[in-house]
Write an enzyme that holds these catalytic residues in place. Structure first.
Site, PDB file in Angstrom:
ATOM      1  N   ASP A 128       0.810  -1.230   0.000  1.00 13.01           N
ATOM      2  CA  ASP A 128       0.000   0.000   0.000  1.00 13.01           C
ATOM      3  C   ASP A 128       0.842   1.279   0.000  1.00 13.01           C
ATOM      4  O   ASP A 128       0.330   2.349  -0.336  1.00 13.01           O
ATOM      5  CB  ASP A 128      -0.918   0.037   1.236  1.00 13.01           C
ATOM      6  CG  ASP A 128      -1.841  -1.171   1.323  1.00 13.01           C
ATOM      7  OD1 ASP A 128      -2.049  -1.827   0.285  1.00 13.01           O
ATOM      8  OD2 ASP A 128      -2.344  -1.449   2.430  1.00 13.01           O
ATOM      9  N   MET A 170      -5.670  -2.619  -4.978  1.00 13.86           N
ATOM     10  CA  MET A 170      -5.615  -2.565  -3.512  1.00 13.86           C
ATOM     11  C   MET A 170      -5.030  -1.222  -3.050  1.00 13.86           C
ATOM     12  O   MET A 170      -4.818  -0.318  -3.847  1.00 13.86           O
ATOM     13  CB  MET A 170      -4.789  -3.722  -2.979  1.00 13.86           C
ATOM     14  CG  MET A 170      -5.542  -5.031  -2.939  1.00 13.86           C
ATOM     15  SD  MET A 170      -4.557  -6.298  -2.107  1.00 13.86           S
ATOM     16  CE  MET A 170      -5.785  -7.563  -1.834  1.00 13.86           C
ATOM     17  N   GLY A 171      -4.772  -1.139  -1.758  1.00 12.06           N
ATOM     18  CA  GLY A 171      -4.171   0.081  -1.216  1.00 12.06           C
ATOM     19  C   GLY A 171      -4.802   0.530   0.083  1.00 12.06           C
ATOM     20  O   GLY A 171      -4.395   1.524   0.670  1.00 12.06           O
ATOM     21  N   ARG A 172      -5.834  -0.184   0.504  1.00 11.99           N
ATOM     22  CA  ARG A 172      -6.606   0.176   1.696  1.00 11.99           C
ATOM     23  C   ARG A 172      -7.047   1.634   1.625  1.00 11.99           C
ATOM     24  O   ARG A 172      -7.706   1.992   0.656  1.00 11.99           O
ATOM     25  CB  ARG A 172      -5.816  -0.126   2.971  1.00 11.99           C
ATOM     26  CG  ARG A 172      -6.756  -0.582   4.089  1.00 11.99           C
ATOM     27  CD  ARG A 172      -6.053  -0.803   5.380  1.00 11.99           C
ATOM     28  NE  ARG A 172      -5.524  -2.132   5.568  1.00 11.99           N
ATOM     29  CZ  ARG A 172      -6.264  -3.211   5.851  1.00 11.99           C
ATOM     30  NH1 ARG A 172      -7.565  -3.132   5.951  1.00 11.99           N
ATOM     31  NH2 ARG A 172      -5.699  -4.374   6.029  1.00 11.99           N
ATOM     32  N   ARG A 280     -17.561  -3.298 -17.629  1.00 12.33           N
ATOM     33  CA  ARG A 280     -17.116  -4.521 -16.968  1.00 12.33           C
ATOM     34  C   ARG A 280     -16.181  -4.164 -15.805  1.00 12.33           C
ATOM     35  O   ARG A 280     -15.644  -3.063 -15.745  1.00 12.33           O
ATOM     36  CB  ARG A 280     -16.344  -5.412 -17.947  1.00 12.33           C
ATOM     37  CG  ARG A 280     -17.193  -5.983 -19.065  1.00 12.33           C
ATOM     38  CD  ARG A 280     -18.090  -7.091 -18.573  1.00 12.33           C
ATOM     39  NE  ARG A 280     -18.732  -7.810 -19.668  1.00 12.33           N
ATOM     40  CZ  ARG A 280     -19.870  -7.459 -20.251  1.00 12.33           C
ATOM     41  NH1 ARG A 280     -20.504  -6.367 -19.853  1.00 12.33           N
ATOM     42  NH2 ARG A 280     -20.380  -8.171 -21.241  1.00 12.33           N
TER      43      ARG A 280
END
Ligand code: F6P
Length: 357
Positions: A128, A170-172, A280
């Site tokens: 992250d 991701m990466g919170r 999509r």
């Protein structure tokens, strides 16, 4: 010295490179004995460990994951957890522990140093890249490369079918992976947790792209991004439900973090509904955490692992190693815990802006 090593929290590419560096440096320079506690703080709570020697570390430099396992165990949420960690430290006749982890693992390290006097050195890690005090964490570079490769692939299929593809990374609560992979992959939109996104404006920009003959768009969205609740459709929607898949409350770990993922479903639905353009979703998920580390991450992880051993021998406890202006430094672990390092939005507004929309 007898030194314990543990890896806590979500794994990331480069953990094995730190382990290898600390083990080989410790043994060859100082004749240290190295013990790997399994599955993060759980290993110190339960006294489960493996011996780490040069032979065990021989081929692990390019390996993803961690050979000693990881978990999100928090000793402070266990009955007499800190006392049990201290007991393991004493029973194994340890002189120091190297705790490799993110904000949670390092937070536990600092609390254990204060509460039971644990002699600990921290090594920051996370894909992250949200740890304060260090310019970058290892694992981030690899995750960005993986996401960029995926975006490149998504672009060609989006173009063939004249679609919008929303790619969730991701990466919170930090948008570092989204911003870097979005710029590297030439995304049409980059959406991050630090700045709520306006669905109406995104749809307008996509329609404008269409009117310019750009019939496909790849949108990169961080898992922690949230919409501005500026219209009834957004305000009434439970966008968390799309990531939970039901009306159930969101799952949390021992540090109280909600499991993220799925906001891209909500965004793609809204885009299709409002613009009529087929949309999509691809959620990259743990693909970003697995696999072999890039050369950059191997080098940074190796430098961190070597410095952690030096810190142990200097008795420089309750510190963590970090990268600042290209140099490896030691800082109080508290530096990492002050506040998460949020993404640099100037990268969106001053750099990416020219290419977005
Ligand atoms: O902190 C690293 C990270 O990969 C986050 O980006 C993500 O939200 C989280 O871990 C996922 O955790 P888990 O593997 O426990 O689902």
């Amino acid at each position: 010295m007898r030194i314990g090593i543990l890896t806590g929290g979500g794994d990331c590419p480069g953990l094995n490179a730190v382990i290898r560096a600390s083990v080989i440096k410790g043994i060859t320079a100082y004749k240290d004995e190295l013990i790997g506690f399994t599955d993060g703080w759980k290993g110190m709570l339960e006294g489960t460990s493996v011996t780490l020697d040069v032979e065990r570390c021989r081929d692990i430099l390019p390996m993803g994951g961690t050979i000693i396992g990881s978990s999100r165990t928090n000793p402070f949420s266990h009955q007499d957890g800190p006392g049990r960690v201290a007991a393991t430290f004493a029973a194994r006749d340890l002189d120091a522990v190297i705790a490799i982890g993110g904000e949670d693992t390092l937070g536990v390290a600092a609390r254990l140093a204060d509460s039971v006097g644990l002699q600990v050195v921290g090594v920051p890690k996370t894909i992250d890249n949200d740890i304060a005090g260090t310019e970058v964490t290892f694992g981030f570079n690899t995750a960005v490369q993986t996401a960029t490769d995926a975006i490149d692939r998504l672009r060609t299929t989006a173009e063939s079918h004249h679609r919008v593809i929303v790619c969730e990374v991701m990466g919170r609560n930090a948008g570092w992976i989204a911003i870097h992979s979005g710029i590297a992959g030439g995304a049409a939109e980059i959406l991050v947790p630090e700045e709520p996104f306006d669905i109406g404006e995104i749809c307008e920009r996509i329609e404008r792209r269409h009117s310019r003959g750009l019939f496909s768009s790849v949108i990169v969205i961080a898992e922690g991004a949230v919409p501005l609740e500026n219209d009834d459709d957004v305000a009434s929607a439970d966008h968390g439900a799309s990531r939970r898949g039901s009306g159930e409350p969101a799952a949390t770990d021992q540090f109280g973090h909600e499991r993220l993922g799925g906001i891209s479903n909500f965004l793609a639905e809204q885009i299709e509904l409002r613009t009529g353009i087929e949309s999509r979703v691809t959620i990259l998920g743990h693909v970003q955490r697995g696999g072999t580390p890039t050369a950059f991450d191997r080098v940074l992880a190796t430098r961190f692992g070597v410095e952690a051993i030096e810190a142990c021998h200097d008795g420089d406890f309750k510190t963590m190693v970090a990268l600042q202006a290209g140099k490896i430094v030691r800082l109080p672990i508290a530096t990492a815990l002050s506040a998460p390092k949020t993404a640099d939005l100037s990268l969106i507004h001053d750099v990416a802006a020219a290419f977005l929309g």
